[in-house]
Design a protein around this motif. Structure first.
Motif, PDB file in Angstrom:
ATOM      1  N   HIS A 146     160.920  82.440  64.407  1.00 32.60           N
ATOM      2  CA  HIS A 146     161.016  81.817  65.735  1.00 32.60           C
ATOM      3  C   HIS A 146     162.442  81.334  66.019  1.00 32.60           C
ATOM      4  CE1 HIS A 146     160.241  78.820  68.860  1.00 32.60           C
ATOM      5  NE2 HIS A 146     160.551  77.850  68.038  1.00 32.60           N
ATOM      6  N   LEU A 147     162.996  80.559  65.101  1.00 32.72           N
ATOM      7  CA  LEU A 147     164.330  79.989  65.309  1.00 32.72           C
ATOM      8  C   LEU A 147     165.403  81.055  65.098  1.00 32.72           C
ATOM      9  CD1 LEU A 147     163.525  76.741  63.305  1.00 32.72           C
ATOM     10  CD2 LEU A 147     163.874  76.842  65.780  1.00 32.72           C
ATOM     11  N   GLY A 148     165.153  81.928  64.116  1.00 32.81           N
ATOM     12  CA  GLY A 148     166.130  82.974  63.811  1.00 32.81           C
ATOM     13  C   GLY A 148     166.332  83.918  64.993  1.00 32.81           C
ATOM     14  N   GLY A 149     165.252  84.253  65.670  1.00 26.31           N
ATOM     15  CA  GLY A 149     165.367  85.152  66.826  1.00 26.31           C
ATOM     16  C   GLY A 149     166.220  84.542  67.926  1.00 26.31           C
ATOM     17  N   MET A 150     166.094  83.228  68.094  1.00 31.15           N
ATOM     18  CA  MET A 150     166.883  82.575  69.141  1.00 31.15           C
ATOM     19  C   MET A 150     168.359  82.504  68.747  1.00 31.15           C
ATOM     20  SD  MET A 150     164.106  79.761  70.509  1.00 31.15           S
ATOM     21  CE  MET A 150     164.174  78.763  69.056  1.00 31.15           C
ATOM     22  N   ALA A 151     168.622  82.426  67.439  1.00 30.93           N
ATOM     23  CA  ALA A 151     170.022  82.446  66.989  1.00 30.93           C
ATOM     24  C   ALA A 151     170.624  83.831  67.223  1.00 30.93           C
ATOM     25  CB  ALA A 151     170.110  82.062  65.517  1.00 30.93           C
ATOM     26  N   GLN A 152     169.848  84.880  66.922  1.00 33.99           N
ATOM     27  CA  GLN A 152     170.332  86.241  67.193  1.00 33.99           C
ATOM     28  C   GLN A 152     170.539  86.447  68.688  1.00 33.99           C
ATOM     29  OE1 GLN A 152     167.057  88.287  65.321  1.00 33.99           O
ATOM     30  NE2 GLN A 152     168.340  88.896  63.585  1.00 33.99           N
ATOM     31  N   GLY A 153     169.766  85.723  69.482  1.00 28.39           N
ATOM     32  CA  GLY A 153     169.865  85.857  70.935  1.00 28.39           C
ATOM     33  C   GLY A 153     171.069  85.180  71.542  1.00 28.39           C
ATOM     34  N   GLY A 154     171.820  84.418  70.731  1.00 29.97           N
ATOM     35  CA  GLY A 154     173.117  83.940  71.205  1.00 29.97           C
ATOM     36  C   GLY A 154     173.211  82.481  71.600  1.00 29.97           C
ATOM     37  N   ALA A 155     172.159  81.696  71.400  1.00 27.00           N
ATOM     38  CA  ALA A 155     172.250  80.279  71.776  1.00 27.00           C
ATOM     39  C   ALA A 155     173.370  79.584  71.008  1.00 27.00           C
ATOM     40  CB  ALA A 155     170.921  79.581  71.501  1.00 27.00           C
ATOM     41  N   GLY A 156     173.989  78.588  71.652  1.00 28.23           N
ATOM     42  CA  GLY A 156     175.055  77.835  70.998  1.00 28.23           C
ATOM     43  C   GLY A 156     174.512  76.911  69.924  1.00 28.23           C
ATOM     44  N   ALA A 157     173.394  76.270  70.225  1.00 30.75           N
ATOM     45  CA  ALA A 157     172.740  75.392  69.248  1.00 30.75           C
ATOM     46  C   ALA A 157     171.247  75.567  69.389  1.00 30.75           C
ATOM     47  CB  ALA A 157     173.111  73.925  69.492  1.00 30.75           C
ATOM     48  N   ILE A 158     170.575  75.426  68.284  1.00 32.65           N
ATOM     49  CA  ILE A 158     169.117  75.480  68.281  1.00 32.65           C
ATOM     50  C   ILE A 158     168.641  74.207  67.609  1.00 32.65           C
ATOM     51  CG2 ILE A 158     167.117  76.721  67.374  1.00 32.65           C
ATOM     52  CD1 ILE A 158     169.166  79.203  67.515  1.00 32.65           C
ATOM     53  N   ILE A 159     167.926  73.400  68.352  1.00 36.84           N
ATOM     54  CA  ILE A 159     167.462  72.120  67.802  1.00 36.84           C
ATOM     55  C   ILE A 159     166.020  72.304  67.342  1.00 36.84           C
ATOM     56  CG2 ILE A 159     167.136  69.660  68.222  1.00 36.84           C
ATOM     57  CD1 ILE A 159     169.210  69.846  70.480  1.00 36.84           C
ATOM     58  N   VAL A 160     165.820  72.189  66.049  1.00 33.26           N
ATOM     59  CA  VAL A 160     164.479  72.337  65.475  1.00 33.26           C
ATOM     60  C   VAL A 160     163.554  71.277  66.086  1.00 33.26           C
ATOM     61  CG1 VAL A 160     163.141  72.171  63.329  1.00 33.26           C
ATOM     62  CG2 VAL A 160     165.371  73.327  63.333  1.00 33.26           C
ATOM     63  N   GLU A 161     162.327  71.695  66.311  1.00 35.24           N
ATOM     64  CA  GLU A 161     161.279  70.845  66.907  1.00 35.24           C
ATOM     65  C   GLU A 161     161.224  69.438  66.332  1.00 35.24           C
ATOM     66  OE1 GLU A 161     158.336  73.612  65.011  1.00 35.24           O
ATOM     67  OE2 GLU A 161     157.151  71.789  64.759  1.00 35.24           O
ATOM     68  N   ALA A 217     162.728  73.750  52.261  1.00 31.36           N
ATOM     69  CA  ALA A 217     162.205  74.854  53.078  1.00 31.36           C
ATOM     70  C   ALA A 217     163.079  75.099  54.309  1.00 31.36           C
ATOM     71  CB  ALA A 217     160.771  74.546  53.501  1.00 31.36           C
ATOM     72  N   LEU A 218     163.821  74.079  54.721  1.00 31.53           N
ATOM     73  CA  LEU A 218     164.683  74.244  55.896  1.00 31.53           C
ATOM     74  C   LEU A 218     166.030  74.872  55.550  1.00 31.53           C
ATOM     75  CD1 LEU A 218     163.861  70.826  57.612  1.00 31.53           C
ATOM     76  CD2 LEU A 218     163.372  73.092  58.570  1.00 31.53           C
ATOM     77  N   VAL A 219     166.405  74.815  54.258  1.00 32.23           N
ATOM     78  CA  VAL A 219     167.741  75.286  53.861  1.00 32.23           C
ATOM     79  C   VAL A 219     167.995  76.752  54.268  1.00 32.23           C
ATOM     80  CG1 VAL A 219     169.220  75.773  51.864  1.00 32.23           C
ATOM     81  CG2 VAL A 219     168.071  73.554  52.063  1.00 32.23           C
ATOM     82  N   PRO A 220     167.097  77.702  53.927  1.00 32.02           N
ATOM     83  CA  PRO A 220     167.388  79.092  54.325  1.00 32.02           C
ATOM     84  C   PRO A 220     167.369  79.299  55.834  1.00 32.02           C
ATOM     85  CG  PRO A 220     165.229  78.918  53.243  1.00 32.02           C
ATOM     86  CD  PRO A 220     165.888  77.587  53.103  1.00 32.02           C
ATOM     87  N   ILE A 221     166.590  78.504  56.542  1.00 30.81           N
ATOM     88  CA  ILE A 221     166.547  78.629  58.009  1.00 30.81           C
ATOM     89  C   ILE A 221     167.894  78.196  58.590  1.00 30.81           C
ATOM     90  CG2 ILE A 221     165.425  77.786  60.111  1.00 30.81           C
ATOM     91  CD1 ILE A 221     162.814  77.576  58.466  1.00 30.81           C
ATOM     92  N   VAL A 222     168.387  77.054  58.123  1.00 31.20           N
ATOM     93  CA  VAL A 222     169.691  76.579  58.590  1.00 31.20           C
ATOM     94  C   VAL A 222     170.765  77.617  58.260  1.00 31.20           C
ATOM     95  CG1 VAL A 222     171.479  74.824  58.219  1.00 31.20           C
ATOM     96  CG2 VAL A 222     169.066  74.142  58.385  1.00 31.20           C
ATOM     97  N   ALA A 223     170.713  78.148  57.056  1.00 30.02           N
ATOM     98  CA  ALA A 223     171.736  79.127  56.638  1.00 30.02           C
ATOM     99  C   ALA A 223     171.682  80.354  57.548  1.00 30.02           C
ATOM    100  CB  ALA A 223     171.514  79.525  55.184  1.00 30.02           C
ATOM    101  N   PHE A 224     170.468  80.797  57.902  1.00 27.50           N
ATOM    102  CA  PHE A 224     170.371  81.983  58.754  1.00 27.50           C
ATOM    103  C   PHE A 224     170.905  81.687  60.158  1.00 27.50           C
ATOM    104  CE2 PHE A 224     168.339  84.905  61.700  1.00 27.50           C
ATOM    105  CZ  PHE A 224     168.817  86.097  61.168  1.00 27.50           C
ATOM    106  N   LEU A 225     170.547  80.543  60.714  1.00 32.14           N
ATOM    107  CA  LEU A 225     171.045  80.215  62.062  1.00 32.14           C
ATOM    108  C   LEU A 225     172.567  80.212  62.061  1.00 32.14           C
ATOM    109  CD1 LEU A 225     168.651  77.344  63.285  1.00 32.14           C
ATOM    110  CD2 LEU A 225     168.308  79.798  63.332  1.00 32.14           C
ATOM    111  N   ARG A 226     173.140  79.614  61.017  1.00 31.35           N
ATOM    112  CA  ARG A 226     174.605  79.560  60.928  1.00 31.35           C
ATOM    113  C   ARG A 226     175.187  80.961  60.784  1.00 31.35           C
ATOM    114  NH1 ARG A 226     176.172  74.504  57.124  1.00 31.35           N
ATOM    115  NH2 ARG A 226     178.168  75.556  57.271  1.00 31.35           N
ATOM    116  N   SER A 227     174.512  81.805  60.008  1.00 25.10           N
ATOM    117  CA  SER A 227     175.033  83.163  59.807  1.00 25.10           C
ATOM    118  C   SER A 227     175.083  83.940  61.119  1.00 25.10           C
ATOM    119  CB  SER A 227     174.184  83.919  58.781  1.00 25.10           C
ATOM    120  OG  SER A 227     172.958  84.354  59.369  1.00 25.10           O
TER     121      SER A 227
END
Ligand code: FNR
Length: 361
Positions: A44-59, A84-94
């Motif tokens: 869910h969050l990763g797709g929005m990062a690929q979509g180009g958002a500047g920041a994604i604020i987790v729920e 559990a959030l560590v790889p998600i954060v890393a992916f958003l940053r990537s």
């Protein structure tokens, strides 16, 4: 052509590639009821990062078990949840996005049935797996139980749980921390005279009603250090007689600015049932007024769905960023679509997706 939407913005030590941010949006998908993020959150969050958002604020992520809106919320009161959030954060940053997280306590609106099932929003009593709720005063949100009034030790524990959740968020690598002070959850319940009937130093005057928020902000800042941006989501009005008004919120925003808060994410409502004049950009005037009168950067949110509309909000100085919620749920590539519509190159479209936009890689 340069457009304000795609002009980077820097808050303290964090640079955002653009000003289209994704606001926190609860997913209610933690089936194990342990507050631990799942593959759903990554996708869910990763797709929005690929979509180009500047920041994604987790729920809205609960700082303690009793601070969850429902049993299916995310939490950040233990290390397993952090890990559990560590790889998600890393992916958003990537993907070039800043990962943010909203730290929350649901107060008297906790222990309710999640969205999407029959009876959604109703009270879940302890006998059915719910828990005791807490609030500033034993005043119920319509349809829910009256909360237990927090005493000083309870308030101190809430502040401490925001601090430890902030520490874990920093450890997980988040680049932006948001304190949830809106929508009728615990901090808003203290701010609003409609839910706060206390006669001690946390009730009565505006200063007293804001005391919990300011203590939480100081505690979060202490964990965030000087280089991480800390922002606050507020409900600028209760849309109700006797409730919070824009003037009250301007004052609170001034106090937040003095305490080093980097931006106010301006929403409205949620603390009582009210008739809200919802429509395109309906909350933007509140963001504009707070930005102008309190001298603090703001985010505008609420029915912002069109690239030109979003650009106009920024170009006319009503806000510093726009938060696009449901439109990005519908189309996680909204930022890329907006860039194409406005004739801007950024944000990058992942090569495998280029042909979807009619571009030959
Ligand atoms: C929300 N909203 C919300 N707000 C918040 O502060 N914390 C949260 O966790 C949530 N959760 C949430 C879930 C879902 C499914 C929706 C649709 C909304 C409110 C959200 O952040 C935003 O302020 C509103 O949706 C208005 O913006 P849009 O959707 O009109 O762009």
């Amino acid at each position: 052509m340069s457009q304000k939407l795609f002009e980077p913005i820097t808050l303290r030590g964090t640079e955002f590639r653009n000003r289209i941010w994704v606001p926190p949006m609860c997913q209610y998908v933690v089936e194990k009821q342990d507050g631990v993020a799942t593959d759903w959150h990554m996708a869910h969050l990763g797709g929005m990062a690929q979509g180009g958002a500047g920041a994604i604020i987790v729920e809205a992520t609960a700082v303690s078990p009793e601070g969850r809106i429902s049993a299916q919320d995310l939490g950040l009161w233990n290390d397993e949840q952090r890990d559990a959030l560590v790889p998600i954060v890393a992916f958003l940053r990537s993907q070039g996005a800043v990962a943010g997280i909203q730290l929350a306590h649901a107060g008297r609106k906790a222990s309710s049935l999640r969205e999407g099932v029959p009876g959604a929003g109703r009270d879940v009593p302890p006998a059915e797996g719910g828990w005791e709720t807490v609030g500033p005063s034993p005043v119920a949100f319509p349809g829910l139980r009256a909360p237990r009034e927090l005493d000083q030790a309870g308030i101190d524990a809430v502040v401490a749980s925001f601090a430890s959740a902030a520490r874990r968020a920093v450890e997980a690598g988040f680049g932006l921390l948001e304190v949830h002070g809106a929508h009728g959850y615990l901090i808003h319940e203290f701010l609003s005279p409609l839910s706060n009937r206390r006669t001690d130093s946390y009730g009565g005057s505006p200063e007293n009603r804001a005391r919990l928020l300011l203590e939480v902000v100081d505690a979060v800042r202490a964990e965030a250090g000087e280089s991480l941006p800390v922002i606050v989501r507020l409900s600028a009005t209760d849309w109700a007689e006797g409730g919070i008004t824009l003037d009250d919120t301007v004052q609170v925003a001034q106090w937040l600015r003095e305490r080093g808060v980097d931006l106010v994410d301006v929403s409205t409502g949620g603390n009582v049932r009210a008739s809200i004049p919802v429509g395109p950009g309906y909350q933007t005037p509140f963001a504009a007024a707070i930005r102008e009168r309190a001298g603090i950067p703001t985010g505008a949110v609420g029915e912002i769905t069109e690239p030109a509309q979003a650009e106009h909000i920024l170009a006319t100085g009503q806000a510093d960023v726009v938060l696009v919620g449901r439109e990005i749920l519908r189309d996680p590539r909204f930022p890329q679509r907006a860039a194409l519509a406005l004739g801007v190159d950024a944000p990058p479209i992942p090569v495998p997706y280029l042909r979807a936009f009619g571009i030959r890689p």
